[in-house]
Design an enzyme around this catalytic site. Structure first.
Site, mmCIF file in Angstrom:
data_model
loop_
_atom_site.group_PDB
_atom_site.id
_atom_site.type_symbol
_atom_site.label_atom_id
_atom_site.label_comp_id
_atom_site.label_asym_id
_atom_site.label_seq_id
_atom_site.Cartn_x
_atom_site.Cartn_y
_atom_site.Cartn_z
ATOM 1 N N GLU A 234 -52.639 -25.756 46.936
ATOM 2 C CA GLU A 234 -53.885 -26.414 46.530
ATOM 3 C C GLU A 234 -53.400 -27.546 45.579
ATOM 4 O O GLU A 234 -52.227 -27.702 45.138
ATOM 5 C CB GLU A 234 -54.595 -25.440 45.439
ATOM 6 C CG GLU A 234 -54.920 -24.287 45.891
ATOM 7 C CD GLU A 234 -55.591 -23.314 45.373
ATOM 8 O OE1 GLU A 234 -56.171 -23.685 44.043
ATOM 9 O OE2 GLU A 234 -55.499 -21.885 45.269
ATOM 10 N N LYS B 194 -53.129 -29.771 42.179
ATOM 11 C CA LYS B 194 -53.307 -29.339 40.801
ATOM 12 C C LYS B 194 -54.114 -30.335 40.437
ATOM 13 O O LYS B 194 -53.926 -31.458 40.045
ATOM 14 C CB LYS B 194 -51.858 -29.342 40.135
ATOM 15 C CG LYS B 194 -51.885 -28.747 38.839
ATOM 16 C CD LYS B 194 -50.654 -28.711 38.245
ATOM 17 C CE LYS B 194 -50.658 -27.993 36.853
ATOM 18 N NZ LYS B 194 -51.378 -28.716 35.815
ATOM 19 N N ASP C 136 -56.445 -32.354 37.832
ATOM 20 C CA ASP C 136 -56.104 -32.656 36.435
ATOM 21 C C ASP C 136 -57.477 -32.625 35.640
ATOM 22 O O ASP C 136 -58.207 -33.707 35.238
ATOM 23 C CB ASP C 136 -55.503 -33.818 36.584
ATOM 24 C CG ASP C 136 -54.792 -34.222 34.985
ATOM 25 O OD1 ASP C 136 -54.793 -33.421 34.096
ATOM 26 O OD2 ASP C 136 -54.400 -35.439 34.534
ATOM 27 N N TYR D 62 -60.966 -21.834 41.787
ATOM 28 C CA TYR D 62 -59.840 -21.116 42.633
ATOM 29 C C TYR D 62 -59.662 -19.907 42.345
ATOM 30 O O TYR D 62 -58.517 -19.441 42.947
ATOM 31 C CB TYR D 62 -58.619 -22.255 42.459
ATOM 32 C CG TYR D 62 -58.444 -22.656 41.075
ATOM 33 C CD1 TYR D 62 -58.113 -21.648 40.037
ATOM 34 C CD2 TYR D 62 -58.512 -23.895 40.545
ATOM 35 C CE1 TYR D 62 -57.710 -22.077 38.669
ATOM 36 C CE2 TYR D 62 -58.268 -24.400 39.230
ATOM 37 C CZ TYR D 62 -57.864 -23.429 38.211
ATOM 38 O OH TYR D 62 -57.998 -23.850 37.140
ATOM 39 N N LYS E 46 -44.904 -30.668 39.749
ATOM 40 C CA LYS E 46 -45.501 -31.805 39.143
ATOM 41 C C LYS E 46 -45.016 -32.999 39.824
ATOM 42 O O LYS E 46 -43.876 -33.131 39.722
ATOM 43 C CB LYS E 46 -45.298 -31.766 37.576
ATOM 44 C CG LYS E 46 -45.888 -30.476 36.926
ATOM 45 C CD LYS E 46 -47.343 -30.909 36.242
ATOM 46 C CE LYS E 46 -47.210 -31.513 35.071
ATOM 47 N NZ LYS E 46 -48.279 -31.468 34.011
ATOM 48 N N CYS F 112 -54.540 -56.491 8.060
ATOM 49 C CA CYS F 112 -55.340 -56.290 9.275
ATOM 50 C C CYS F 112 -55.606 -57.577 10.034
ATOM 51 O O CYS F 112 -56.022 -58.453 9.346
ATOM 52 C CB CYS F 112 -56.935 -55.557 8.975
ATOM 53 S SG CYS F 112 -57.796 -55.693 10.227
ATOM 54 N N CYS G 136 -59.546 -58.592 9.780
ATOM 55 C CA CYS G 136 -60.259 -58.942 8.708
ATOM 56 C C CYS G 136 -59.447 -59.370 7.455
ATOM 57 O O CYS G 136 -59.769 -59.954 6.478
ATOM 58 C CB CYS G 136 -61.204 -57.865 7.931
ATOM 59 S SG CYS G 136 -60.325 -56.255 7.332
ATOM 60 N N CYS H 220 -56.435 -49.971 8.811
ATOM 61 C CA CYS H 220 -57.470 -50.811 7.979
ATOM 62 C C CYS H 220 -58.394 -50.151 7.238
ATOM 63 O O CYS H 220 -59.257 -49.574 8.200
ATOM 64 C CB CYS H 220 -57.856 -52.128 8.880
ATOM 65 S SG CYS H 220 -59.224 -53.089 7.986
ATOM 66 N N CYS I 286 -64.661 -54.021 7.946
ATOM 67 C CA CYS I 286 -63.999 -54.897 8.880
ATOM 68 C C CYS I 286 -64.683 -54.745 10.129
ATOM 69 O O CYS I 286 -65.071 -53.574 10.600
ATOM 70 C CB CYS I 286 -62.663 -53.993 9.242
ATOM 71 S SG CYS I 286 -61.555 -54.932 10.494
HETATM 72 S S1 IVH Z 1 -54.411 -21.599 39.041
HETATM 73 C C1 IVH Z 1 -53.373 -17.863 37.093
HETATM 74 N N1 IVH Z 1 -54.983 -23.624 40.453
HETATM 75 O O1 IVH Z 1 -53.559 -26.139 35.772
HETATM 76 C C2 IVH Z 1 -53.632 -19.348 37.739
HETATM 77 N N2 IVH Z 1 -54.911 -24.076 38.230
HETATM 78 O O2 IVH Z 1 -51.167 -26.174 34.144
HETATM 79 C C3 IVH Z 1 -54.083 -20.257 36.670
HETATM 80 N N3 IVH Z 1 -55.164 -26.209 37.597
HETATM 81 O O3 IVH Z 1 -54.829 -23.978 33.458
HETATM 82 C C4 IVH Z 1 -54.572 -21.430 37.262
HETATM 83 N N4 IVH Z 1 -55.590 -27.041 39.517
HETATM 84 O O4 IVH Z 1 -56.234 -25.651 34.382
HETATM 85 C C5 IVH Z 1 -54.805 -23.108 39.364
HETATM 86 N N5 IVH Z 1 -55.489 -25.367 41.811
HETATM 87 C C6 IVH Z 1 -55.093 -24.929 40.650
HETATM 88 C C7 IVH Z 1 -55.368 -25.788 39.534
HETATM 89 C C8 IVH Z 1 -55.006 -25.340 38.396
HETATM 90 C C9 IVH Z 1 -55.248 -27.327 38.177
HETATM 91 C C10 IVH Z 1 -54.846 -26.275 36.080
HETATM 92 C C11 IVH Z 1 -55.712 -25.099 35.293
HETATM 93 C C12 IVH Z 1 -54.410 -24.197 34.741
HETATM 94 C C13 IVH Z 1 -53.495 -25.492 34.662
HETATM 95 C C14 IVH Z 1 -51.952 -24.908 34.372
#
Ligand code: IVH
Length: 675
Positions: free
Chosen positions: A116, A118, A120, A233, A321, A418, A421, A436, A441
């Site tokens: 999946e 990740k 943000d 998810y 990551k 500053c 001002c 400041c 200001c």
């Molecule tokens: S699974 C036990 N799936 O990443 C499983 N998390 O760094 C927990 N996040 O706290 C999360 N996309 O907020 C999962 N496809 C995804 C995600 C995801 C983003 C976030 C989530 C988690 C954080 C951990």
């Protein structure tokens, strides 16, 4: 119920169903079938019927997303099971190491994985009972989060109600919990941030912060105006994963009408996992929202259970990551920006460099400590990184074969005055930032005025962004005291201002004079003096005059006021312009005296630290009770702490207390102390 009423009820329910299905088409599938105007018409029809028949209004009606009255704060709620986070990996080797442990621990080699994105954003739990959304909870510390139901209800892609038939079709029980990611799409983020900038409001560094700020709005109508999205998810029933496979969970949630992210894949080996990672590294810029990596999950729930957890992360899932998008360029100069809180931020002026499709010309250096840490000088080659943040950052100094360190480098020094001002810049002992502290200001003016006039402070309704912008641009407001000099003619000279509105504003301004001392103290915008501290200061000193003249020692006798806050107050009143401002507020007739209040005396002079989860009250409640009894509550354990109150799952603070020999008590003993 009369027959006529039954007819109306039917009509209302039919309209709601129709609206729900169009919401789904629009917000979940991005495939609207009717125009916005037609949709608005359906909403209006429903609203009219509900107004005429208030007895038929239900919480899951689509009209109820708009947001309600501002709330005082959020209730703390315990999660059905801990909300975990993920362990991170940064390269293929680390990912393979993780993969190797799966057969080692389960004895299975034919393991399927789900890949999946990740996302943000921030994680959120949604509780449904009988198919209806009853609660939305932030992650909080993983065990206890905040109840943000009213705000969550305003998110259009979150179903407020799912019919029994639909749940049945999806194979989901009527009572369930969904967890997923709440986020703000990049385009909405940019637009809203630009609007804030234009209106002189503080902007957010990235969509994630904006999302967090939005979901914790006390006024849910604000949340409703900002378009957030939710991608689930996880599906739980009684705190446990419901389906036997994760892939099935995602498909079932989609079937039930949730907006499950479609960029997902079920794979049978690591090669395909790696291919997915590569694919999205190249395509991430094309997404409508930020991602910071890929999440890989073991598909089978039985295997997940066998693998279990380490600390706060499951062994059955891992985050890969992506490296920050980076580039190398030369630092041409460092300029200092004054933020709206008065903070001075050094900004790197760079030779333009293309990073991840965007030309970057400046980057933040955060503060003087960061400059020292990086050892960066003007003229250096630097590596610049762009994460999800609007402003890229200088990550390190480069000195290699291709980029040898130039000879003619120049040191950077923080200015003494500053740049906006000219007031002398201060850096409070033990603090990183230079500031400041002149309340007048111009860099801080609009924000200071908006803060002063806002709801909950001086309550000057109507004195919002648009008005304050015009007033400051025309020089009619140079500081908050000028508010009390405004005339009707001043107001009528503004755009879109009629006689009635002008009079309303003048009335609001007049009314604000009656508000109690603590509001004025809070309104001044003294750094680190929030609502509660202002209250304590007003109770302790009983007048602005006494507060103005208090020294650091005396200030620390006030509840919750430690050396840093005391310094900040003394610093504020040490500036002639600030004293003058208060004098003008006095002349204008504001309430600058109040009742001194003796709080209870049972716990006077006693300092408490609360840790862990208490059984009978929230930490905020316990804190208030201690304070009402004259005691003080601080955040960290030191030799000066008298008692550490330890609840369930108490952590490092408890260890620290033991180490320092501070008395540790239980909730029961606290109740006894309070009498
Ligand atoms: S699974 C036990 N799936 O990443 C499983 N998390 O760094 C927990 N996040 O706290 C999360 N996309 O907020 C999962 N496809 C995804 C995600 C995801 C983003 C976030 C989530 C988690 C954080 C951990």
């Amino acid at each position: 119920m009369s027959d006529a009423n039954k007819q109306v009820e039917k009509k209302i329910e039919a309209l709601r169903e129709k609206i729900r299905s169009h919401e789904y088409l629009y917000y979940v599938l991005d495939q609207p079938e009717i125009s916005d105007a037609e949709f608005d018409k359906l909403m209006r029809d429903l609203k009219d019927l509900e107004v005429a028949h208030p007895e038929l209004l239900t919480a899951d009606s689509p009209t109820q997303r708009v947001g309600g009255k501002p709330r005082e704060g959020f209730l703390k709620v315990r999660h059905s099971s801990p909300m975990l986070s993920l362990d991170n990996t940064y390269n293929e080797d680390e990912l393979r190491d993780w993969e190797r442990r799966v057969p080692e621990l389960t004895g299975r080699v034919d393991v399927d994985y789900v890949c999946e994105l990740k996302l943000d954003g921030m994680s959120l739990a949604l509780i449904y009972e009988g198919g209806k959304l009853v609660r939305g909870i932030t992650r909080g510390d993983g065990s206890v989060g905040e109840d943000v139901t009213l705000n969550v209800r305003t998110v259009r892609s979150i179903p407020l109600s799912i019919s029994k038939e639909q749940l049945k079709k999806a194979g989901i029980p009527a009572d369930f919990e969904v967890r997923g990611e709440l986020l703000m799409p990049t385009a909405a983020f940019r637009k809203l941030n630009e609007e804030r900038e234009k209106n002189g409001l503080a902007t957010f560094a990235n969509p994630r912060n904006f999302t967090a700020g939005t979901v914790r709005q006390l006024d849910s109508s604000v949340t409703a105006q900002r378009r957030l999205d939710f991608f689930p998810y996880i599906l739980l029933s009684n705190g446990r994963t419901y389906f036997e496979r994760h892939w099935k969970t995602l498909n079932a949630l989609q079937e039930a009408g949730f907006k499950v992210n479609t960029n997902r894949k079920l794979v049978h080996n690591m090669e395909d996992v790696w291919a997915f990672i590569q694919e999205w590294a190249a395509k991430r810029e094309s997404l409508a929202y930020e991602i910071d990596g890929i999440v890989v999950k073991v598909d089978r729930t039985a295997l997940q259970d066998e693998l279990g957890f380490t600390g706060k992360a499951p062994r059955w899932a891992i985050a890969y990551k992506y490296a920050a998008r980076a580039g190398i360029t030369q630092l041409e100069d460092i300029r200092v920006q004054v933020g709206r809180t008065g903070k001075l931020t050094p900004v790197a002026m760079l030779a333009p460099v293309l990073i991840g499709g965007t030309t970057v010309r400046n980057a933040t250096l955060h503060n003087m400590d960061e400059i020292d840490r990086l050892g960066v000088k003007i003229g250096d080659w630097v590596q610049v990184e762009r994460g999800g943040d609007v402003i890229p950052k200088v990550a390190k100094v480069i000195d290699d074969k291709d980029h040898p360190r130039p000879r003619d480098l120049k040191d950077f020094e923080m200015p003494e005055k500053c740049p906006v001002c000219g007031t002398k810049v201060v850096r409070t002992e033990g603090e990183v930032d230079y500031r400041c502290v002149n309340a007048n200001c111009p860099a801080k003016l609009r924000e200071t005025i908006l803060h002063f006039a806002s709801r909950g402070i001086m309550n000057i309704d109507g004195m919002g962004d648009a008005l304050v912008n015009q007033l400051t641009e025309r020089g009619l407001l140079k500081n908050v005291a000028d508010i009390y000099k405004l005339t009707k003619a001043d107001l009528l000279s503004l755009e879109r201002m009629g006689d009635k509105s002008a009079q309303n504003i003048l009335d609001e301004i007049e009314n604000s004079k009656k508000l109690p001392l603590e509001r004025v103290i809070y309104g001044l915008g003294i750094r680190m003096v929030g609502e509660r501290t202002a209250q304590f200061l007003a109770e302790h000193f009983g007048s602005m005059e006494a507060l103005e003249n208090a020294g650091v020692e005396e200030l620390q006798n006030v509840n919750e006021v430690g050396p840093r806050i005391a310094e900040s107050i003394v610093e504020f009143f040490g500036i002639a312009a600030n004293r003058k401002l208060v004098e003008r507020l006095r002349e204008a007739g504001l309430t600058l005296t109040g009742q001194k209040k003796q709080r209870g005396t049972k716990l006077v002079g006693k300092t408490f630290v609360l840790t862990g989860t208490l059984a009978h009250f929230t930490r905020d409640e316990a804190k208030k009770m201690i304070e009402d009894a004259g005691g003080k509550v601080t955040g960290s354990v030191s030799k000066k702490t008298d008692y550490v109150v330890a609840g369930a799952d108490a952590g490092s603070k408890l260890d620290k207390a033991k180490e320092l020999g501070v008395k540790v008590i239980e909730e029961k003993e606290l109740t006894q102390l309070l009498g």
